[in-house]
Scaffold this active site. Structure first.
Site, mmCIF file in Angstrom:
data_model
loop_
_atom_site.group_PDB
_atom_site.id
_atom_site.type_symbol
_atom_site.label_atom_id
_atom_site.label_comp_id
_atom_site.label_asym_id
_atom_site.label_seq_id
_atom_site.Cartn_x
_atom_site.Cartn_y
_atom_site.Cartn_z
ATOM 1 N N ASP A 323 0.957 -1.171 0.542
ATOM 2 C CA ASP A 323 -0.008 0.004 0.388
ATOM 3 C C ASP A 323 1.044 1.585 0.288
ATOM 4 O O ASP A 323 1.996 1.262 0.142
ATOM 5 C CB ASP A 323 -0.467 0.101 1.474
ATOM 6 C CG ASP A 323 -0.007 -0.354 2.479
ATOM 7 O OD1 ASP A 323 1.001 -0.886 2.651
ATOM 8 O OD2 ASP A 323 0.011 0.458 3.451
ATOM 9 N N GLU A 324 0.358 2.088 -0.385
ATOM 10 C CA GLU A 324 0.759 4.108 0.251
ATOM 11 C C GLU A 324 2.712 4.128 -0.707
ATOM 12 O O GLU A 324 2.983 4.207 0.024
ATOM 13 C CB GLU A 324 0.433 3.926 1.316
ATOM 14 C CG GLU A 324 -0.775 4.034 1.802
ATOM 15 C CD GLU A 324 -0.797 5.238 2.796
ATOM 16 O OE1 GLU A 324 -1.245 5.434 3.335
ATOM 17 O OE2 GLU A 324 -0.312 4.591 4.281
ATOM 18 N N VAL A 325 2.665 3.430 -1.994
ATOM 19 C CA VAL A 325 4.454 3.723 -2.372
ATOM 20 C C VAL A 325 3.349 5.246 -2.519
ATOM 21 O O VAL A 325 3.726 5.456 -4.038
ATOM 22 C CB VAL A 325 4.409 2.663 -3.346
ATOM 23 C CG1 VAL A 325 5.675 3.085 -3.814
ATOM 24 C CG2 VAL A 325 4.467 0.822 -2.951
#
Ligand SMILES: *[C@@H]1O[C@H](CO)[C@@H](O)[C@H](O)[C@H]1NC(C)=O
Ligand SMILES: *[C@@H]1O[C@H](CO)[C@@H](O)[C@H](O)[C@H]1NC(C)=O
Ligand SMILES: *[C@@H]1O[C@H](CO)[C@@H](O)[C@H](O)[C@H]1NC(C)=O
Ligand SMILES: *[C@@H]1O[C@H](CO)[C@@H](O)[C@H](O)[C@H]1NC(C)=O
Ligand SMILES: *[C@@H]1O[C@H](CO)[C@@H](O)[C@H](O)[C@H]1NC(C)=O
Length: 530
Positions: A323-325
Site C-alpha cells: 500500500d501507499e507507495v
C-alpha cells in the site's frame, strides 16, 4: 444534581437512555439460532462438582492440548467469584459433555477450519458437540456467557439449545507493533479477548516505517538497527513462537504482515543498499525512499527474508502489504530514471511498483505460501494469483469501498473488508454503532461475487495507541465488528445490540479486561472488583 443531569442532557444525544445492564445470559456475538423453552428450567452449577468430560464416541478426548487448556481457562472464567458451597435448590448440572466428530488436535487453525457447534442444556444434562476442536472453543465461550448467578450467588444455567456457526471464515483484528511497541503481554491479553469475541485471525502488522521489532535470524541487523530499542523493544523468536502457540490454543491464526516496497524506512539501517537513495538535483540527499526495485540484490534479500518468515509463521497466508507507495524518491533517482527508460515505462511509476510486486509474489508463491495484499496491488493491475485475497481499506469519496468490493470480486478475487473498521479512529459518542451498521455484502454484485467475500478485519493502527490505551480503545468497540462477521446478517437491531454489548462489556470487566463503557450505566461488578 438536577443541574448536572440537565447538563448531561445537553451533552449527550437523547438516543438510548438505557441505563440498566442488559439481560443475563445473552451471548455476544449472537448465535445463529437459539431456542429456550418458555418457562424452561434451570440448573445450578456447583463449582466443586462441575467438570468437563469427553462424550462417548468423541474423536478427540483428554490429551488434546487445545481442549485441556480450554477447559482450564473456562473453569477459571466460569467460577471467578466466591460462591456458596452447596447449591440450595434443584438438581445440579455437574458436567459438560464434549463431543468432537473429526479427529485432529495437532494442527493449526486455517481458513477452512470448522467452527460450528451445537450446545444443548436440558434437565440436568449438558452436551457440546462440534465437528472439530475449533468449534468446541467457540461453544465453550458461548457456554461461559450463558452461566449466571442468582441473588444468593449460586451459579446456574437456563435450559437452552443453540446451533451456531460463523457467517464469514476470516474474522480478524490488526495490531500495529511498529508505530508503538506493544509488549508481549499486551498481545497475549488481546488474543484472549479476541477469543471471547470469536475472532479467529490476528493480523500482525509487525514492522513499518517507524520501527522493526521483529528479530530476524537471517538478518539480525534489521532489528538491531531498526527497532526503537534492540534489547527491550523487539520480538524474539521465542516471543513470536509464544504468540503463535497462544493463538492456536484459542483457535486464532497469526498472519504476519511484512509490508513492502513502501513503509520500509526502518529496514534501511540494517539492510544497506535495500532502500532507494533519494536525490535533490543530481546529488543524493541522504534520505531514502521505498525498497529499490531495480537491483538484483533486492530480490536476493527479499527471498531470504521471506524464506525465514514462511517457516516461522505456520499459516498458509502472509500479508505482503503493497500500500501507499510514494513515487517521489524513485522519481528523483537517476538510476531509476534510466531503468524506467530502458523498460519503456514512460513516467508511469505504477509499472515500476508492479514489477517489484510481481516478483515478490512469485517469490512468495514459490515458497508455498498464499498471500493477502492491500487493495493498491489490485488497483495498479498487478498480475496476481487467482487465489489472492485483496484487502480493501480505502474509504473516501474518490474510492468508495463498496465500489472497490464490487470491482475486486467482479475480477474474481477474494475480498477482505477493513475500510469502515479503522477502530484507531475515535469520535465522541457511540461510534461502535457505525461499525456495527456496516453490511459487508452491501455492494453491487452477483451472488457469485458476494461469495468471494471471506470476511473482514478491525484495524487498530498504532500512531496514537500503545499499551496504555490499546485495551479500552479496542473493547468493546471491536465487538461490533466481531458480531457483524459472526452472526446472521439479519442481526441488526440497535437496541438489542446495545443491551447485549453492554452486558458483554460487564462480562469483560469481570474477566479483568479494561473495556470502556458504551454509555451511561453500571455493571454489577465494576472493573477491579471480584
Ligand atoms: C434465565 O431465564 C430467566 C427467565 O427467562 C431470566 O430472567 C434470566 O435472566 C436467565 N438467566 C440467565 C443467566 O440466562
Ligand atoms: C436465596 O436465599 C434465601 C435465604 O436462604 C432464600 O429464601 C431464597 O429462596 C434463595 N433464593 C434462591 C433463588 O435460591
Ligand atoms: C541481474 O540478474 C539478471 C538475471 O539473473 C542478469 O541478467 C543481470 O545481468 C543481473 N544484473 C546485474 C546488475 O547483476
Ligand atoms: C471500479 O471500476 C470502475 C470501472 O473500471 C472504475 O471506473 C472505478 O473507478 C473503480 N472503482 C474504484 C473504487 O476503484
Ligand atoms: C438468517 O436469518 C434469516 C431470518 O431469520 C433466515 O431466513 C436465514 O436462514 C438465516 N441464515 C442462516 C445462514 O441461517
Amino acid at each position: 444534581m438536577a443541574a448536572a443531569r440537565a447538563l448531561l442532557r445537553l451533552l449527550l444525544p437523547p438516543l438510548l437512555l438505557l441505563v440498566l445492564p442488559g439481560p443475563a445470559g445473552a451471548v455476544w456475538p449472537q448465535p445463529q439460532a437459539q431456542h429456550s423453552p418458555p418457562g424452561g428450567g434451570r440448573c445450578p452449577l456447583p463449582p466443586g462438582q462441575f467438570r468437563f468430560a469427553a462424550a462417548d464416541g468423541s474423536a478427540v478426548g483428554p490429551g488434546c492440548d487445545v481442549l485441556d487448556s480450554a477447559f482450564q481457562r473456562y473453569r477459571a472464567l466460569l467460577f471467578a467469584r466466591p460462591t456458596e458451597n452447596e447449591p440450595p435448590w434443584g438438581t445440579p448440572c455437574t458436567q459438560l459433555l464434549v463431543y468432537v466428530a473429526m479427529p485432529g488436535c495437532d494442527g493449526f487453525p486455517n481458513l477452512d477450519s470448522k467452527e460450528s457447534y451445537k450446545l444443548i442444556v436440558s434437565k440436568g444434562s449438558m452436551l457440546l458437540s462440534a465437528e472439530a476442536i475449533w468449534g468446541v472453543l467457540r461453544g465453550l465461550e458461548t457456554f461461559s456467557q450463558l452461566v449466571g448467578r442468582d441473588e444468593n450467588g449460586t451459579y446456574y444455567i437456563n435450559e437452552t439449545e443453540i446451533v451456531d456457526f460463523p457467517r464469514f471464515p476470516h474474522r480478524g483484528l490488526l495490531l500495529d507493533t511498529s508505530r508503538h511497541y506493544l509488549p508481549l503481554r499486551a498481545i497475549l491479553e488481546t488474543l484472549d479477548v479476541m477469543a471471547y469475541n470469536k475472532f479467529n485471525v490476528f493480523h500482525w502488522h509487525i514492522v513499518d516505517d517507524p520501527s522493526f521489532p521483529y528479530e530476524s535470524s537471517t538478518f539480525p541487523e534489521l532489528s538491531k538497527k531498526g527497532a526503537f530499542n534492540a534489547m527491550t523493544h523487539v520480538y524474539t523468536a521465542s516471543d513470536v513462537r509464544a504468540v503463535i502457540d497462544y493463538a492456536r490454543l484459542r483457535g486464532i491464526r497469526v498472519i504476519p504482515e511484512f509490508d513492502t516496497p513502501g513503509h520500509t524506512l526502518s529496514w534501511g539501517p540494517g539492510a544497506p543498499g535495500l532502500l532507494t537513495p533519494c536525490y535533490v538535483v543530481q546529488e543524493p540527499s541522504g534520505t531514502y525512499g521505498p525498497i529499490n526495485p531495480i537491483l538484483n540484490s533486492t530480490y536476493e534479500f527479499v527471498t531470504s527474508l521471506f524464506q525465514e518468515v514462511s517457516s516461522v509463521f505456520p499459516d498458509f497466508f502472509l500479508h505482503l502489504g503493497g500500500d501507499e507507495v510514494d513515487f517521489t524518491c524513485w522519481r528523483s533517482n537517476p538510476k531509476i530514471q534510466a531503468f524506467m527508460k530502458e523498460m519503456d515505462f514512460g513516467d508511469d511509476y505504477k509499472k515500476l511498483e508492479s514489477l517489484y510486486i510481481q516478483r515478490l509474489l512469485e517469490i512468495v508463491s514459490s515458497l508455498g505460501k498464499g498471500y493477502i495484499v492491500w487493495q493498491e496491488v489490485f488497483d495498479n493491475d498487478v498480475v496476481v494469483r487467482p487465489d489472492t485475497i485483496i484487502h480493501v481499506w480505502k474509504e473516501n469519496l474518490l474510492t468508495p469501498y463498496k465500489e472497490e468490493m464490487a470491482n475486486v470480486t467482479r475480477a474474481g478475487y477474494h475480498a477482505l473488508l477493513s475500510a469502515p473498521w479503522y477502530l484507531n479512529r475515535i469520535s465522541y459518542g457511540q461510534d461502535w454503532m457505525e461499525a456495527y451498521r456496516v453490511e459487508p455484502l452491501d455492494f453491487r454484485g452477483s451472488p457469485e461475487q458476494k461469495a468471494l467475500v471471506i470476511g473482514g478485519e478491525a484495524c487498530m493502527w498504532g500512531e496514537y495507541v500503545d499499551v496504555t490505551n490499546l485495551t479500552p480503545r479496542l473493547w468493546p468497540r471491536a465487538g461490533a465488528v466481531a458480531e457483524r462477521l459472526w452472526s446472521n446478517s439479519t442481526v441488526r437491531n440497535m437496541d438489542d445490540a446495545y443491551a447485549r454489548l453492554s452486558e458483554f462489556r460487564c462480562t469483560l470487566l469481570g474477566r479483568g479486561v479494561q473495556a470502556q463503557p458504551l454509555y451511561v450505566g453500571y455493571c454489577e461488578n465494576e472493573f477491579g472488583e471480584v
